[in-house]
Design a protein around this motif. Structure first.
Motif, PDB file in Angstrom:
ATOM      1  N   GLU A 152       0.830  -1.217   0.000  1.00 41.78           N
ATOM      2  CA  GLU A 152       0.000   0.000   0.000  1.00 41.78           C
ATOM      3  C   GLU A 152       0.860   1.261   0.000  1.00 41.78           C
ATOM      4  O   GLU A 152       0.572   2.215  -0.731  1.00 41.78           O
ATOM      5  CB  GLU A 152      -0.918  -0.004   1.218  1.00 41.78           C
ATOM      6  N   SER A 153       1.924   1.280   0.811  1.00 39.20           N
ATOM      7  CA  SER A 153       2.777   2.466   0.851  1.00 39.20           C
ATOM      8  C   SER A 153       3.508   2.661  -0.482  1.00 39.20           C
ATOM      9  O   SER A 153       3.692   3.794  -0.943  1.00 39.20           O
ATOM     10  CB  SER A 153       3.796   2.348   1.988  1.00 39.20           C
ATOM     11  N   ALA A 154       3.920   1.551  -1.115  1.00 43.34           N
ATOM     12  CA  ALA A 154       4.550   1.665  -2.434  1.00 43.34           C
ATOM     13  C   ALA A 154       3.551   2.188  -3.461  1.00 43.34           C
ATOM     14  O   ALA A 154       3.895   3.008  -4.325  1.00 43.34           O
ATOM     15  CB  ALA A 154       5.098   0.314  -2.870  1.00 43.34           C
ATOM     16  N   GLY A 155       2.301   1.714  -3.359  1.00 44.25           N
ATOM     17  CA  GLY A 155       1.273   2.210  -4.264  1.00 44.25           C
ATOM     18  C   GLY A 155       1.028   3.698  -4.104  1.00 44.25           C
ATOM     19  O   GLY A 155       0.830   4.418  -5.095  1.00 44.25           O
ATOM     20  N   LYS A 156       1.052   4.173  -2.867  1.00 46.47           N
ATOM     21  CA  LYS A 156       0.878   5.612  -2.638  1.00 46.47           C
ATOM     22  C   LYS A 156       2.020   6.406  -3.245  1.00 46.47           C
ATOM     23  O   LYS A 156       1.813   7.511  -3.777  1.00 46.47           O
ATOM     24  CB  LYS A 156       0.775   5.888  -1.137  1.00 46.47           C
ATOM     25  N   SER A 157       3.237   5.869  -3.182  1.00 43.69           N
ATOM     26  CA  SER A 157       4.380   6.553  -3.792  1.00 43.69           C
ATOM     27  C   SER A 157       4.214   6.639  -5.310  1.00 43.69           C
ATOM     28  O   SER A 157       4.513   7.678  -5.921  1.00 43.69           O
ATOM     29  CB  SER A 157       5.680   5.816  -3.449  1.00 43.69           C
ATOM     30  N   ILE A 158       3.727   5.555  -5.910  1.00 46.14           N
ATOM     31  CA  ILE A 158       3.509   5.558  -7.358  1.00 46.14           C
ATOM     32  C   ILE A 158       2.406   6.541  -7.731  1.00 46.14           C
ATOM     33  O   ILE A 158       2.532   7.303  -8.702  1.00 46.14           O
ATOM     34  CB  ILE A 158       3.159   4.133  -7.834  1.00 46.14           C
ATOM     35  N   GLU A 159       1.327   6.565  -6.958  1.00 45.46           N
ATOM     36  CA  GLU A 159       0.235   7.497  -7.247  1.00 45.46           C
ATOM     37  C   GLU A 159       0.678   8.942  -7.055  1.00 45.46           C
ATOM     38  O   GLU A 159       0.265   9.836  -7.811  1.00 45.46           O
ATOM     39  CB  GLU A 159      -0.960   7.181  -6.346  1.00 45.46           C
ATOM     40  N   ASP A 160       1.509   9.191  -6.050  1.00 42.57           N
ATOM     41  CA  ASP A 160       2.015  10.546  -5.836  1.00 42.57           C
ATOM     42  C   ASP A 160       2.874  10.996  -7.012  1.00 42.57           C
ATOM     43  O   ASP A 160       2.787  12.143  -7.456  1.00 42.57           O
ATOM     44  CB  ASP A 160       2.822  10.589  -4.536  1.00 42.57           C
ATOM     45  N   LEU A 161       3.696  10.102  -7.525  1.00 42.01           N
ATOM     46  CA  LEU A 161       4.502  10.423  -8.706  1.00 42.01           C
ATOM     47  C   LEU A 161       3.605  10.752  -9.891  1.00 42.01           C
ATOM     48  O   LEU A 161       3.856  11.732 -10.620  1.00 42.01           O
ATOM     49  CB  LEU A 161       5.417   9.245  -9.039  1.00 42.01           C
ATOM     50  N   ALA A 162       2.560   9.958 -10.091  1.00 43.39           N
ATOM     51  CA  ALA A 162       1.641  10.204 -11.206  1.00 43.39           C
ATOM     52  C   ALA A 162       0.917  11.528 -11.045  1.00 43.39           C
ATOM     53  O   ALA A 162       0.688  12.255 -12.034  1.00 43.39           O
ATOM     54  CB  ALA A 162       0.640   9.056 -11.312  1.00 43.39           C
TER      55      ALA A 162
ATOM     56  N   ALA B  29      -1.887   5.034 -12.941  1.00 47.24           N
ATOM     57  CA  ALA B  29      -1.311   4.784 -11.619  1.00 47.24           C
ATOM     58  C   ALA B  29      -2.340   4.165 -10.676  1.00 47.24           C
ATOM     59  O   ALA B  29      -2.021   3.244  -9.911  1.00 47.24           O
ATOM     60  CB  ALA B  29      -0.768   6.080 -11.029  1.00 47.24           C
ATOM     61  N   VAL B  30      -3.572   4.650 -10.731  1.00 48.11           N
ATOM     62  CA  VAL B  30      -4.633   4.082  -9.889  1.00 48.11           C
ATOM     63  C   VAL B  30      -4.891   2.632 -10.276  1.00 48.11           C
ATOM     64  O   VAL B  30      -5.105   1.764  -9.418  1.00 48.11           O
ATOM     65  CB  VAL B  30      -5.919   4.919 -10.009  1.00 48.11           C
ATOM     66  N   LEU B  31      -4.843   2.346 -11.570  1.00 49.26           N
ATOM     67  CA  LEU B  31      -5.102   0.984 -12.042  1.00 49.26           C
ATOM     68  C   LEU B  31      -4.055   0.006 -11.514  1.00 49.26           C
ATOM     69  O   LEU B  31      -4.395  -1.080 -11.026  1.00 49.26           O
ATOM     70  CB  LEU B  31      -5.120   0.962 -13.568  1.00 49.26           C
ATOM     71  N   VAL B  32      -2.781   0.365 -11.572  1.00 46.33           N
ATOM     72  CA  VAL B  32      -1.730  -0.579 -11.177  1.00 46.33           C
ATOM     73  C   VAL B  32      -1.613  -0.704  -9.663  1.00 46.33           C
ATOM     74  O   VAL B  32      -0.993  -1.648  -9.174  1.00 46.33           O
ATOM     75  CB  VAL B  32      -0.364  -0.163 -11.765  1.00 46.33           C
ATOM     76  N   THR B  33      -2.194   0.230  -8.907  1.00 44.08           N
ATOM     77  CA  THR B  33      -2.078   0.169  -7.449  1.00 44.08           C
ATOM     78  C   THR B  33      -3.360  -0.245  -6.764  1.00 44.08           C
ATOM     79  O   THR B  33      -3.396  -0.357  -5.536  1.00 44.08           O
ATOM     80  CB  THR B  33      -1.653   1.541  -6.890  1.00 44.08           C
ATOM     81  N   THR B  34      -4.432  -0.476  -7.520  1.00 46.27           N
ATOM     82  CA  THR B  34      -5.720  -0.851  -6.939  1.00 46.27           C
ATOM     83  C   THR B  34      -5.760  -2.348  -6.696  1.00 46.27           C
ATOM     84  O   THR B  34      -5.439  -3.143  -7.580  1.00 46.27           O
ATOM     85  CB  THR B  34      -6.872  -0.448  -7.869  1.00 46.27           C
ATOM     86  N   GLN B  35      -6.151  -2.746  -5.470  1.00 48.66           N
ATOM     87  CA  GLN B  35      -6.183  -4.154  -5.096  1.00 48.66           C
ATOM     88  C   GLN B  35      -7.575  -4.773  -5.243  1.00 48.66           C
ATOM     89  O   GLN B  35      -7.715  -5.971  -5.427  1.00 48.66           O
ATOM     90  CB  GLN B  35      -5.710  -4.318  -3.637  1.00 48.66           C
ATOM     91  N   VAL B  36      -8.612  -3.953  -5.127  1.00 47.81           N
ATOM     92  CA  VAL B  36      -9.984  -4.471  -5.191  1.00 47.81           C
ATOM     93  C   VAL B  36     -10.422  -4.537  -6.645  1.00 47.81           C
ATOM     94  O   VAL B  36     -10.250  -3.582  -7.395  1.00 47.81           O
ATOM     95  CB  VAL B  36     -10.944  -3.570  -4.386  1.00 47.81           C
TER      96      VAL B  36
ATOM     97  N   GLU C  59     -13.136  -0.098 -12.536  1.00 48.77           N
ATOM     98  CA  GLU C  59     -13.487   1.315 -12.702  1.00 48.77           C
ATOM     99  C   GLU C  59     -12.288   2.111 -13.210  1.00 48.77           C
ATOM    100  O   GLU C  59     -12.420   2.949 -14.111  1.00 48.77           O
ATOM    101  CB  GLU C  59     -13.985   1.881 -11.372  1.00 48.77           C
ATOM    102  N   ALA C  60     -11.119   1.851 -12.631  1.00 50.80           N
ATOM    103  CA  ALA C  60      -9.908   2.548 -13.065  1.00 50.80           C
ATOM    104  C   ALA C  60      -9.553   2.183 -14.504  1.00 50.80           C
ATOM    105  O   ALA C  60      -9.133   3.044 -15.294  1.00 50.80           O
ATOM    106  CB  ALA C  60      -8.746   2.215 -12.127  1.00 50.80           C
ATOM    107  N   GLU C  61      -9.747   0.925 -14.868  1.00 50.84           N
ATOM    108  CA  GLU C  61      -9.458   0.493 -16.236  1.00 50.84           C
ATOM    109  C   GLU C  61     -10.396   1.161 -17.230  1.00 50.84           C
ATOM    110  O   GLU C  61      -9.978   1.590 -18.318  1.00 50.84           O
ATOM    111  CB  GLU C  61      -9.579  -1.027 -16.331  1.00 50.84           C
ATOM    112  N   SER C  62     -11.654   1.267 -16.856  1.00 49.59           N
ATOM    113  CA  SER C  62     -12.625   1.933 -17.729  1.00 49.59           C
ATOM    114  C   SER C  62     -12.293   3.414 -17.896  1.00 49.59           C
ATOM    115  O   SER C  62     -12.369   3.965 -19.001  1.00 49.59           O
ATOM    116  CB  SER C  62     -14.031   1.760 -17.154  1.00 49.59           C
ATOM    117  N   ARG C  63     -11.920   4.055 -16.788  1.00 54.83           N
ATOM    118  CA  ARG C  63     -11.567   5.475 -16.856  1.00 54.83           C
ATOM    119  C   ARG C  63     -10.310   5.694 -17.706  1.00 54.83           C
ATOM    120  O   ARG C  63     -10.219   6.640 -18.486  1.00 54.83           O
ATOM    121  CB  ARG C  63     -11.359   6.006 -15.442  1.00 54.83           C
TER     122      ARG C  63
END
Length: 407
Positions: A164-174, A298-305, A311-315
């Protein structure tokens, strides 16, 4: 009274922070190791045990295992060197220098990694006491106690998973990439000073440099899912996040080149807008959709659910389609303008090519292909690295027994 409790309350709120978790886990493991060493060691103050536990207990289980093995190896080698030297020479200035050289040299050969200095430290500490043999084996015992407590501590209290923390770092970069793209789009229709264009270039370079920090967070997340009993699909997590960061890293490089192209254009057009108003509006619309696509990726690659992932893929698919349509419109406008006024036509073409590269990197089919390639490569490497486990797994499934009976 509330002021006194504020730091405690803040610590509780940050209980999932890596620094807080590491502090609490290390302190608990070191204390337990000291208590155990008091019972088993003959030393009145067996501080080697808590010191070893402190160094062995890392944030992830994988790092704890690898660090514990190298730590014990370094101490045992250092103690054995000291025992050998004590049988031949005493403690003098030249023997001290000689044992340091020998310990460091042997430490590199036995591959103790970052604990190569520990080989020399252990040898010096043991050589400097009167009862070398007794102290040496007590030090080995304390080291084994500390390492054992550290390993057991992470086995029974599995460390947290840092995905989760790594995902937040990736989303912050994006998000920072998105902001830069939006700022660039807002300035295309006006006269941009060279220093402001250069500032955007420096901002893009900072994004490129920040990749190292995101990569460090991702490496920690990758280690946290290795050998972790709480994670069932560790390989999938690692591959999804790693390929996602690789894509964003390529995009940051392209973005840096794009800002360089715009800086060169600003140097040529110091007294006029970078683009005519119609081209600037079309480019702004294109960069807006491109910015939204980067964030959605970034949301797509870090989303677990799975529901959120759909939804992220569609967007992402929607934003990429809009960006592609805007790109085609921009290409037509740029072609018409270059035919009318061919000044700096090469910079126009370079800008369009850079946008195309980002769209290609974010393409969903390209990502699916890359994911499959990485999964296949990782699975193949695992089979080649541990052939015995593969044969054992096949035998457990009955494949080996079936082939034997058929023959």
């Amino acid at each position: 009274m509330p002021d006194v409790l504020d730091p405690v309350a803040d610590l509780v709120k940050r209980r999932s922070d890596p620094v807080v978790v590491q502090t609490l886990r290390s302190a608990a493991a070191a204390t337990i190791a000291y208590v155990v060493a008091l019972k088993l060691s003959k030393e009145p103050a067996p501080l080697t045990a808590p010191l070893t536990a402190l160094l062995v207990v890392q944030v992830t289980l994988y790092a704890t295992l690898t660090t514990g093995i190298r730590r014990v190896n370094s101490v045992v080698v250092g103690v054995l060197i000291a025992i050998g030297f004590s049988a031949l020479v005493g403690l003098t200035w030249w023997s001290l220098g000689l044992i340091i050289i020998a310990a460091l040299t042997i430490g590199y050969f036995v591959r103790v990694g970052e604990f190569v200095q520990e080989v020399a430290i252990s040898a010096m500490l043991v050589l400097g006491v009167t009862r070398v043999a007794t102290t040496a084996w007590d030090r080995v015992l304390e080291t084994l106690i500390g390492a054992g407590v550290g390993l057991a501590f992470n086995f029974f209290l599995a460390p947290p998973v840092w995905v989760e923390s790594a995902g937040k770092s990736i989303e912050d970069l994006a998000r920072r990439m998105r902001q830069l793209l939006l700022h660039i789009g807002e300035e295309l229709g006006s006269q941009v000073p060279v220093d402001r264009a250069a500032a955007r270039l420096h901002e893009a370079r900072r994004l490129d440099h920040d990749i190292a920090q995101v990569d460090a967070a991702l490496r920690q997340a990758e280690d946290s899912v290795r050998l972790n009993p709480r994670v069932k699909e560790g390989l999938l997590y690692r591959v999804v996040l790693r390929t996602g960061l690789d894509t964003l890293e390529i995009c940051t490089v392209i973005l840096r080149v794009m800002t360089r192209t715009l800086t060169d254009l600003a140097k040529q057009r110091t007294d006029e807008p970078l683009f005519s108003q119609d081209v600037a509006d079309a480019l702004k619309d294109l960069l807006t959709h491109l910015a939204a696509a980067v964030e959605s990726f970034a949301v797509l690659v870090t989303t677990q659910v799975s529901a959120n992932a759909e939804e992220a893929e569609s967007r992402l698919a929607s934003e990429l389609a809009k960006a592609q349509a805007s790109r085609d419109r921009v290409a037509q406008l740029l072609l018409r303008r270059v035919q009318e006024h061919p000044r700096q036509w090469q910079l126009h073409g370079a800008l369009l090519a850079e946008i195309d590269r980002i769209l290609d990197e974010l393409d969903m089919e390209q990502r699916s292909k890359r994911l499959m390639e990485e999964l296949d490569r990782s699975t193949r490497e695992k089979r080649e690295r541990f052939p015995f486990l593969r044969k054992l797994r096949r035998w457990a499934r009955g494949e080996g027994r079936k082939s034997a009976s058929a023959s």
